[in-house]
Design a protein around this motif. Sequence first.
Motif, mmCIF file in Angstrom:
data_model
loop_
_atom_site.group_PDB
_atom_site.id
_atom_site.type_symbol
_atom_site.label_atom_id
_atom_site.label_comp_id
_atom_site.label_asym_id
_atom_site.label_seq_id
_atom_site.Cartn_x
_atom_site.Cartn_y
_atom_site.Cartn_z
ATOM 1 N N ASP A 19 87.858 140.241 56.503
ATOM 2 C CA ASP A 19 87.513 139.372 56.887
ATOM 3 C C ASP A 19 85.965 138.732 58.193
ATOM 4 O OD1 ASP A 19 89.172 137.724 56.260
ATOM 5 O OD2 ASP A 19 90.702 138.682 58.828
ATOM 6 N N ILE A 20 85.200 140.095 57.609
ATOM 7 C CA ILE A 20 84.205 139.536 58.669
ATOM 8 C C ILE A 20 82.718 138.991 57.838
ATOM 9 C CG2 ILE A 20 81.887 141.288 58.405
ATOM 10 C CD1 ILE A 20 83.741 144.154 58.814
ATOM 11 N N ASN A 21 82.210 138.230 58.608
ATOM 12 C CA ASN A 21 81.068 137.470 58.325
ATOM 13 C C ASN A 21 79.887 136.993 58.199
ATOM 14 O OD1 ASN A 21 83.340 135.970 58.665
ATOM 15 N ND2 ASN A 21 82.732 134.518 60.506
ATOM 16 N N VAL A 22 79.536 137.581 57.047
ATOM 17 C CA VAL A 22 78.441 137.532 56.333
ATOM 18 C C VAL A 22 76.927 136.817 56.670
ATOM 19 C CG1 VAL A 22 76.374 139.475 55.267
ATOM 20 C CG2 VAL A 22 78.780 139.904 55.111
ATOM 21 N N VAL A 81 72.100 140.309 57.366
ATOM 22 C CA VAL A 81 71.408 140.826 56.648
ATOM 23 C C VAL A 81 70.244 140.853 56.983
ATOM 24 C CG1 VAL A 81 71.391 142.194 54.960
ATOM 25 C CG2 VAL A 81 73.837 140.720 55.165
ATOM 26 N N SER A 82 68.535 141.745 56.831
ATOM 27 C CA SER A 82 67.813 141.218 56.516
ATOM 28 C C SER A 82 66.907 142.174 55.300
ATOM 29 C CB SER A 82 66.689 141.180 58.408
ATOM 30 O OG SER A 82 65.395 140.380 57.979
ATOM 31 N N GLY A 83 65.762 141.096 54.835
ATOM 32 C CA GLY A 83 65.219 142.092 54.499
ATOM 33 C C GLY A 83 64.478 141.539 53.692
ATOM 34 N N GLN A 84 64.099 142.225 51.639
ATOM 35 C CA GLN A 84 63.839 141.250 51.134
ATOM 36 C C GLN A 84 64.790 141.505 49.282
ATOM 37 O OE1 GLN A 84 60.040 141.407 49.617
ATOM 38 N NE2 GLN A 84 59.254 141.287 51.903
ATOM 39 N N ASN A 85 65.685 142.483 49.451
ATOM 40 C CA ASN A 85 66.281 142.904 48.232
ATOM 41 C C ASN A 85 67.559 142.238 48.254
ATOM 42 O OD1 ASN A 85 68.297 145.089 46.593
ATOM 43 N ND2 ASN A 85 65.830 146.319 46.335
ATOM 44 N N LEU A 86 67.675 142.011 47.150
ATOM 45 C CA LEU A 86 69.228 140.973 47.200
ATOM 46 C C LEU A 86 69.630 141.773 46.241
ATOM 47 C CD1 LEU A 86 67.724 138.015 45.162
ATOM 48 C CD2 LEU A 86 67.945 137.630 47.203
ATOM 49 N N LYS A 87 69.352 143.173 45.481
ATOM 50 C CA LYS A 87 71.016 143.597 45.426
ATOM 51 C C LYS A 87 71.635 144.525 46.573
ATOM 52 C CE LYS A 87 73.146 145.752 41.667
ATOM 53 N NZ LYS A 87 74.240 144.881 41.385
ATOM 54 N N ASP A 88 70.634 144.848 47.755
ATOM 55 C CA ASP A 88 71.026 145.427 48.515
ATOM 56 C C ASP A 88 72.156 144.296 49.266
ATOM 57 O OD1 ASP A 88 70.346 147.937 48.055
ATOM 58 O OD2 ASP A 88 68.169 147.419 49.725
ATOM 59 N N LEU A 89 72.044 143.080 49.095
ATOM 60 C CA LEU A 89 73.011 142.508 49.373
ATOM 61 C C LEU A 89 74.626 142.200 49.246
ATOM 62 C CD1 LEU A 89 73.486 139.827 52.105
ATOM 63 C CD2 LEU A 89 72.297 138.186 50.211
ATOM 64 N N GLU A 90 74.102 142.224 47.627
ATOM 65 C CA GLU A 90 74.748 141.384 47.022
ATOM 66 C C GLU A 90 75.873 143.249 47.156
ATOM 67 O OE1 GLU A 90 76.548 141.988 42.275
ATOM 68 O OE2 GLU A 90 74.380 142.178 42.794
ATOM 69 N N ASN A 91 75.750 144.426 46.968
ATOM 70 C CA ASN A 91 76.745 145.526 47.812
ATOM 71 C C ASN A 91 77.183 145.195 48.644
ATOM 72 O OD1 ASN A 91 75.292 146.517 44.663
ATOM 73 N ND2 ASN A 91 74.086 147.831 45.712
ATOM 74 N N LEU A 92 76.589 144.599 49.871
ATOM 75 C CA LEU A 92 77.389 144.753 50.731
ATOM 76 C C LEU A 92 78.710 143.191 50.708
ATOM 77 C CD1 LEU A 92 77.466 145.081 54.092
ATOM 78 C CD2 LEU A 92 76.122 143.175 54.559
ATOM 79 N N GLY A 138 63.572 135.666 54.958
ATOM 80 C CA GLY A 138 63.466 135.423 53.732
ATOM 81 C C GLY A 138 64.257 135.412 52.714
ATOM 82 N N LEU A 139 65.148 135.766 53.253
ATOM 83 C CA LEU A 139 66.845 136.827 52.397
ATOM 84 C C LEU A 139 67.174 134.895 52.388
ATOM 85 C CD1 LEU A 139 67.688 138.929 51.301
ATOM 86 C CD2 LEU A 139 69.667 139.236 53.189
ATOM 87 N N ILE A 140 67.403 134.299 52.765
ATOM 88 C CA ILE A 140 67.351 132.990 52.592
ATOM 89 C C ILE A 140 67.888 132.720 51.028
ATOM 90 C CG2 ILE A 140 65.685 131.242 52.925
ATOM 91 C CD1 ILE A 140 67.077 129.634 54.419
ATOM 92 N N VAL A 141 66.441 133.157 50.733
ATOM 93 C CA VAL A 141 67.064 132.966 49.199
ATOM 94 C C VAL A 141 68.118 132.918 48.369
ATOM 95 C CG1 VAL A 141 64.072 133.200 48.763
ATOM 96 C CG2 VAL A 141 65.271 134.847 47.806
ATOM 97 N N ALA A 142 68.903 134.158 49.131
ATOM 98 C CA ALA A 142 69.684 134.615 47.921
ATOM 99 C C ALA A 142 70.951 132.841 47.614
ATOM 100 C CB ALA A 142 70.588 135.193 48.722
ATOM 101 N N HIS A 143 70.915 132.056 48.827
ATOM 102 C CA HIS A 143 71.442 130.643 48.544
ATOM 103 C C HIS A 143 71.431 129.975 47.528
ATOM 104 C CE1 HIS A 143 73.573 131.614 52.714
ATOM 105 N NE2 HIS A 143 72.470 132.083 52.953
ATOM 106 N N ALA A 144 70.817 130.224 46.597
ATOM 107 C CA ALA A 144 70.164 129.508 45.930
ATOM 108 C C ALA A 144 70.671 129.962 44.546
ATOM 109 C CB ALA A 144 68.275 129.387 45.658
ATOM 110 N N TYR A 145 71.406 130.665 44.404
ATOM 111 C CA TYR A 145 71.811 132.085 43.314
ATOM 112 C C TYR A 145 72.825 130.948 43.092
ATOM 113 C CZ TYR A 145 67.595 134.036 42.626
ATOM 114 O OH TYR A 145 65.795 134.808 42.591
ATOM 115 N N PRO A 146 73.736 130.411 42.299
ATOM 116 C CA PRO A 146 74.907 130.899 42.201
ATOM 117 C C PRO A 146 75.915 131.369 42.237
ATOM 118 C CG PRO A 146 73.971 129.712 40.362
ATOM 119 C CD PRO A 146 72.889 130.669 40.151
ATOM 120 N N LYS A 147 75.256 132.588 42.018
ATOM 121 C CA LYS A 147 76.453 134.156 42.109
ATOM 122 C C LYS A 147 77.161 134.328 43.356
ATOM 123 C CE LYS A 147 77.230 138.886 40.716
ATOM 124 N NZ LYS A 147 76.392 139.682 39.853
#
Length: 529
Positions: A261-264, A242-253, A269-278
Amino acid sequence: MNMDYGENMSYNDCAVDGYCSIDPIMYSLMEVLLYELKQITYYYIKMQELGYENKALKSRIINYLSLILIGYEFNREEFQALLKEIHKEKESVKEAYTAFCDEKNMDCQILKSNIKFEKFDLSSIVNQGEQQAIRRNSSLSADVKNLYEIILNLIKSASIRLIELKCYTEDYLPEEDGILKLFNNLNFSAMTESKLIKKVNDFAQINYQIHKKLHVFKEEYYGAIGLHDVSIGVEKGKSILVSGQNLKDLENLLEAVKDTDINVYTHNGLIVAHAYPKFAKYKNLKGHFQMSMDSVQYDFTTFKGPVLVIRNFQYLLDKLYRGRLFTTNLIAGKGMTRIEKNNFKPLVDAAENSQGFDRDHSIAQVKVGYDEELVMQKVDKIIEKIKNKDIKHLIVVGLLNHAAMHSQYFDVLEENLSDDHYVITTVIPSKKENILYFDSFFNSSLIYKILSHIKKHVDLDKFPVSVFITTCNLHTMSHIFNLKYLGINSIYLPECTSNIITPNMLKFLKEKFDIKQVSDDPKKDLKNL
């Protein structure tokens, strides 16, 4: 492998892969898109001034504005359909405005339209787009054209962030009106240079508020940012990148694949998602995939699964992997499959049928995020040193992570730093007493927090602060004016490729806004701070 990961990493594929040229047909269609958007914005604002509000139309205009930052080639049929839709909406709001003026016997100004849609023919529209570009360029002075370009860049960047912000709130956001009012200024060629400069500087506050609100809303929704280790590499199994900027799209996926069993993997820049607890609760989110720091193209071709390009992806794409690309954007690129209404089944099916990875492969562990309480404790100590006059000049390095080509520059800067100069950085790993290094790949958010905190306690009109923006991307112009709004008057840019900031634009920024560029001599730059 020396890998730098930043919130808005941008490594120019144009420079690396040679995809600098713009399809002339798409360029002309984009010119028509901008022209129609300017006109629909004009009539929308006129109706708003008369007391009529159309929130849905306003939201659509903001979405349309964000499209002009997308780096891939649009599907022309979809783009033509979008142009028709925008033109139809423009005519509708124009008719409503005209009818109101007639009813009230008001003398209302109707914009002249140079684009004729009576018979929507691709060849005709392309030719008209070319002619409109010629008219626009010939009617404006060089300085005004540069200011128009700055305004357009700020609007595009702000629109992208505002769209993401609206994923987390349905509340009225006054920044939407600020974007449209600034954009409406492009309808008036008689606008003077001084007025346009004032408009740009005034918009800086709106732009910064969007950035700040987005950060606040994301923390409220995903939890407070923390400092976390992130695995760079892959695990055995079927995968989606997953590449881009919108965290909501990542969450929806992630919600869509949570029972599979699919790994995501995040990318760029989407690496920032890993900084959030959710995001830690999603077992399918395995880490971050990035084999190259220079080419998105290479990463996509080496990933053994489909790639989801989420909203506001900013890079130029090749044709090598078309057919494996999916997108949540308003318009798909050629060969892309568009995900509509969060129906990720086509993407999941593609992952299930893909080759997948036959073994684990670990590249590195990096840190993302920050411990805000610890950061501010250290910054408070710096503020005390400034007040005690132990620090004569503060230097901030790393609004965006620096590319490898800059590492030698900052090594020399570190060696020649005087004792009364202090550096706050996320990119210079140093143990010197007058360098505060944060090992974090979430640094634009962090740097803005630090500067905002310092501004509350230090008069930046009297105390010198210099900021080095260390990587150029499509949000660089936005960062420049965010920093100026915060009171930073000494801003240094790296050497940017011409599709980000042209030599002519750089010259203009130097002359009109006192923006500087790093030289080949760090000692000289330090001396001139």
